[in-house]
Design a protein around this motif. Sequence first.
Motif, short mmCIF file in Angstrom:
data_model
loop_
_atom_site.label_atom_id
_atom_site.label_comp_id
_atom_site.label_asym_id
_atom_site.label_seq_id
_atom_site.Cartn_x
_atom_site.Cartn_y
_atom_site.Cartn_z
N ARG A 1 0.83 -1.21 0.00
CA ARG A 1 0.00 0.00 0.00
C ARG A 1 0.86 1.26 0.00
O ARG A 1 0.54 2.26 -0.63
CB ARG A 1 -0.92 0.03 1.22
N ARG B 1 2.14 1.81 -3.35
CA ARG B 1 1.06 2.28 -4.21
C ARG B 1 0.90 3.79 -4.07
O ARG B 1 0.84 4.51 -5.07
CB ARG B 1 -0.25 1.56 -3.82
N ASN C 1 2.16 -8.11 -13.94
CA ASN C 1 1.10 -8.49 -13.01
C ASN C 1 0.62 -7.31 -12.18
O ASN C 1 -0.49 -7.28 -11.70
CB ASN C 1 1.60 -9.60 -12.06
N GLU C 2 1.50 -6.33 -12.00
CA GLU C 2 1.16 -5.22 -11.10
C GLU C 2 0.34 -4.15 -11.79
O GLU C 2 -0.35 -3.38 -11.15
CB GLU C 2 2.45 -4.61 -10.53
N TYR D 1 -1.81 -8.37 -16.74
CA TYR D 1 -1.94 -7.34 -17.79
C TYR D 1 -1.08 -7.71 -19.00
O TYR D 1 0.13 -7.89 -18.88
CB TYR D 1 -1.51 -5.97 -17.26
N LEU E 1 -7.88 2.27 -14.35
CA LEU E 1 -6.66 1.78 -13.70
C LEU E 1 -6.47 2.31 -12.29
O LEU E 1 -6.09 1.58 -11.38
CB LEU E 1 -5.46 2.21 -14.56
N TRP F 1 -9.68 2.05 -6.87
CA TRP F 1 -9.50 0.76 -6.21
C TRP F 1 -10.36 -0.32 -6.87
O TRP F 1 -9.94 -1.45 -7.00
CB TRP F 1 -9.83 0.88 -4.72
N PRO G 1 -7.27 -8.91 -10.78
CA PRO G 1 -6.82 -7.65 -10.19
C PRO G 1 -5.30 -7.52 -10.26
O PRO G 1 -4.59 -8.53 -10.38
CB PRO G 1 -7.29 -7.74 -8.74
N SER G 2 -4.82 -6.29 -10.18
CA SER G 2 -3.38 -6.01 -10.10
C SER G 2 -2.79 -6.78 -8.93
O SER G 2 -3.35 -6.79 -7.85
CB SER G 2 -3.22 -4.50 -9.88
N GLY H 1 -3.86 -5.39 -5.72
CA GLY H 1 -3.99 -3.94 -5.72
C GLY H 1 -2.65 -3.25 -5.53
O GLY H 1 -2.46 -2.49 -4.60
N GLY I 1 -2.64 -0.92 -9.88
CA GLY I 1 -3.98 -0.90 -10.48
C GLY I 1 -5.01 -1.36 -9.47
O GLY I 1 -4.77 -1.40 -8.27
N PRO I 2 -6.20 -1.72 -9.98
CA PRO I 2 -7.31 -2.05 -9.08
C PRO I 2 -7.04 -3.22 -8.14
O PRO I 2 -6.49 -4.24 -8.54
CB PRO I 2 -8.43 -2.43 -10.06
N GLN J 1 -11.04 -6.10 -9.29
CA GLN J 1 -11.35 -6.04 -10.71
C GLN J 1 -12.70 -6.69 -10.89
O GLN J 1 -12.90 -7.83 -10.50
CB GLN J 1 -10.28 -6.77 -11.54
#
Lengths: 468, 202
Positions: free
Chosen positions: A187, A190, A222-223, A271, B140, B143, B177-178, B190, B193-194, B197
């Motif tokens: 987090r 992020r 993946n992120e 992704y 993107l 959350w 999800p990310s 998360g 990105g989200p 998802q």
Amino acid sequence: MPCTIAMAKQLIDTYVAELPPTVQKAVHQSTAATTAKRYQLLGDDFADADALRKLAGSIRQHALEHLDTYLARAEESLTARGAKVHYAVTAEDACRAVTEILQAAGITKVVKSKSMVTEEIHLNDHLAKHGIESVESDLGEYIVQIDGDHPSHIVRPIIHKTRGDIARSFEREGLGDYNDDPETITRRARRFMRGKYLEAGAGITGANFVTADTGRLVLVTNEGNSRFCLAPAKVHIALVGIEKVVPSDSDLAVLLNLLGRSATGQQLTVYTEFINGPRRPDRPSGPEQMHVVFVDNRRTEVLASDCKEILRCIRCGACLNVCPVYRQASGHAYRSVYPGPVGAVLSPLLAGDKFQELADLPKASSLCGACNEVCPVDIPIPDLLLRLRHRAHEEHVPSPGTPPMAGFAILGSHPLVWRSAMTFGAAKDYLPLDKMPVPYLGSWLKTRTLPKWRGGKFRAWMKSRQHS
Amino acid sequence: MSAAREQILAAIQAALAPLPQRESRPVVPHGVADAQWLAGEADNAALFTKRATAAGTRVFASPGDCLSWLFENRAAEVYLPDSLRDVTARFAGIVDVVHEYSRAHVDEIDAALTPAAGAIAESGTIILTDESTPDRLAALAPWTHIAVVRKETIHRSIADALAALPDDPNVIWVTGPSKTADVEGILIQGVHGPGVQGCLLV
């Protein structure tokens, strides 16, 4: 599971000896788990995964052996869609191309998505020297960056770090008080990275593949960081090794289906992004400029060598995960950007006139062949390791830790000497071998017991068959 | 620069010239890399739902389900582009809705719904394009991101979706999800990105 290396030391052994047991255990567990997941998923999903690997290998080999055609076609496709294509012969040329693009656009802050070729050319150091702030956005790569460290795995760059290490680094960087909860760490990254994405003028990425027919750069993460690097930024710069080109989008069906499964045991990476040009003028977000820098950095030398198959590599890391040597040694022992079996081949080849410094890596292998068996593009890594050992021998590279084999060579090439050795060898059962001053033998016997002598039995058996 | 181009292409040609013959282009039959269980699945939408759920995507079968979930999860501010008005007509009275996506307020949006360009049943993947997505950030940064997928746009396999890649400079496939496992191999959702998802099937 530390294994006692009883032979005289190769350079890689000194790294094994210094590796903390906790790190060794972590590397072993996580690589073994990924290997098991990969195996399970390929078996569940494909009747003949091996045939698919061989097809993928053939797609990549074909692309390499027609690289002149496909690279030019990829350039044409990208240019037609509004991207600007650059070429860089050396690492320095590639770095210079990036700074020139950034300076022309007046950009001083960039965000980066994980890319092995940018590690290879030391792009971040170069940008820092030119006063450009470059932030790695992949969580693992960011931690490597703030620690001034190096990635130790192609897919999992901080496989060698514990949550405690990361918590201390985050505290030092002012991202919050010490907290080693992985969720809190994520987090905090992020929140920090959000600001960086929004203020960056450019996003720098690599590419997993480029298709010649449509010019699509394929990026997998993946992120979701590559997507974020390419949302608010005005400029996209992609650094791409020239070997990444494949003929067309349909080839990706084979390659993408193998990449995620091989790398992380996922059917697809979360992704998968296909980019072939700047955003269209009527869209609100996405880079207005797209630059693709095709990087050689000795790849054409590798293509000309007898190890060209290594250029098929799609950087999944499966050979690292399965390798008994990587599992003991971890990535830094390979002293270069690419660790593990792929690194033992690629790193000495990309080292150019510093080949000798890395010529020991091809010997850091028992030639067990597991790397070839898991390779999604079927690279014959053990064969390539042998070719490089041969090259090191031809170039008279000193080879510490290799037992002298001259005695065996005489035995093996003179039938008469061999036959008498088979007869008199039985004497060894009565000799105190562990106390004899024969190099390497004493240390070898510390952890092993020789079987009773049975020399000559096979010859006798053969002879009896011929007579009957 | 073009000197570098010529130098590299010449080096490639010199490297390949000694080859007695070059590897011919292999035949890649369509569907050769399809999962072997794909043949036994009849219904694209059902397979998509199963696979997307397995990948960690929350699939909503109706706008009502989606709305209830947003309400229950206290999504205070929801971004809904105008193009989705027909699907989400009832949302405005129940959750706070914004119709304009503003970069200055990236972190204030809790959830965003955006139209998808398609989906892939085999892998439970959502396909987004620049053409379908109002703003790359909208799909993107929040959350929760919920892609609105029309059932008739679901491709059966990854190979089918590749064969139909749209002419768009940016196509992105989203499969869950990310996430990251960078910290000691522990899976956290998360990252950038989200964290959630979602997908609303209509």
